[in-house]
Write an enzyme that holds these catalytic residues in place. Structure first.
Site, PDB file in Angstrom:
ATOM      1  N   GLU A   1     -11.603   4.746  -5.069  1.00 23.87           N
ATOM      2  CA  GLU A   1     -11.768   3.288  -5.053  1.00 23.87           C
ATOM      3  C   GLU A   1     -12.233   2.736  -6.397  1.00 23.87           C
ATOM      4  O   GLU A   1     -13.030   3.352  -7.096  1.00 23.87           O
ATOM      5  CB  GLU A   1     -12.775   2.877  -3.971  1.00 23.87           C
TER       6      GLU A   1
ATOM      7  N   ARG B   1       0.864  -1.187   0.000  1.00 27.47           N
ATOM      8  CA  ARG B   1       0.000   0.000   0.000  1.00 27.47           C
ATOM      9  C   ARG B   1       0.894   1.228   0.000  1.00 27.47           C
ATOM     10  O   ARG B   1       1.814   1.331   0.811  1.00 27.47           O
ATOM     11  CB  ARG B   1      -0.901  -0.033   1.249  1.00 27.47           C
TER      12      ARG B   1
ATOM     13  N   ARG C   1      -0.648  -5.429   4.875  1.00 29.33           N
ATOM     14  CA  ARG C   1       0.053  -4.950   3.677  1.00 29.33           C
ATOM     15  C   ARG C   1       1.325  -4.209   4.078  1.00 29.33           C
ATOM     16  O   ARG C   1       1.348  -3.503   5.086  1.00 29.33           O
ATOM     17  CB  ARG C   1      -0.827  -3.995   2.874  1.00 29.33           C
TER      18      ARG C   1
END
Length: 174
Positions: free
Chosen positions: A77, A69, A119
């Site tokens: 999104e 990320r 992440r």
């Protein structure tokens, strides 16, 4: 004048090896709370396996596929479950594809190694450019400042302000 003593090769190797072990235990998760704290501005090379969306990739890090990320940015999104595709999301994703798809990149870490989803958190460098900054500069991303990973926050905010004033990308479309 006295002679100045420099560290021997053994001390240098110990420092290098110690740093390598710290980095590998940190990326692997290490199994402790302290392992979540990354050494500031450490970096590794990684091969981009796939682009997930405008601010997330899957990269091969030390032979293991990792979700990465991008630190300091948030793109609209496109793939989040139960969330409609947002304005300018597909364009942001396309731009991320253009910047990193199939490339070997450099991932630079800040203070915290991983987010709550596991992440890796990184600044992504491709072809000598900071991808996080390129996304903001082009109006593909807004800034997202989450402590303690704020090393580039002032720079990213300046770029976002310029993009907004110029109406670039999502600033002019959404």
């Amino acid at each position: 004048m006295g002679m100045r003593r420099t560290p021997g090769i053994g001390a240098v190797l110990l420092l290098v090896l110690g740093g390598w072990l710290l980095v590998h235990s940190w990326v692997d998760g290490g199994g402790t709370e302290d392992a979540a704290q990354a050494p500031a501005q450490h970096s590794v090379r990684a091969k981009v396996v796939r682009v997930v969306d405008g601010d997330t990739i899957v990269a091969s890090v030390d032979g293991r596929d990792e979700y990465v990320r991008y630190i300091g940015v948030d793109t609209p999104e496109t793939v989040k479950p139960d969330t409609p595709v947002q304005c300018f999301g597909p364009r942001a994703s396309d731009e991320n594809h253009r910047l990193v798809e199939g490339r070997t990149v450099r991932l630079t870490f800040d203070r915290e190694a991983r987010d709550d989803y596991g992440r890796l958190l990184a600044y992504v460098h491709a072809r000598g450019r900071l991808v996080n900054a390129e996304l903001v500069r082009g109006g593909y991303a807004r800034t997202l400042e989450i402590a303690p990973n704020t090393s580039h926050a002032p720079e990213l905010q300046r770029l976002a302000n310029r993009a907004a004033r110029a109406g670039r990308g999502l600033w002019g479309a959404c």
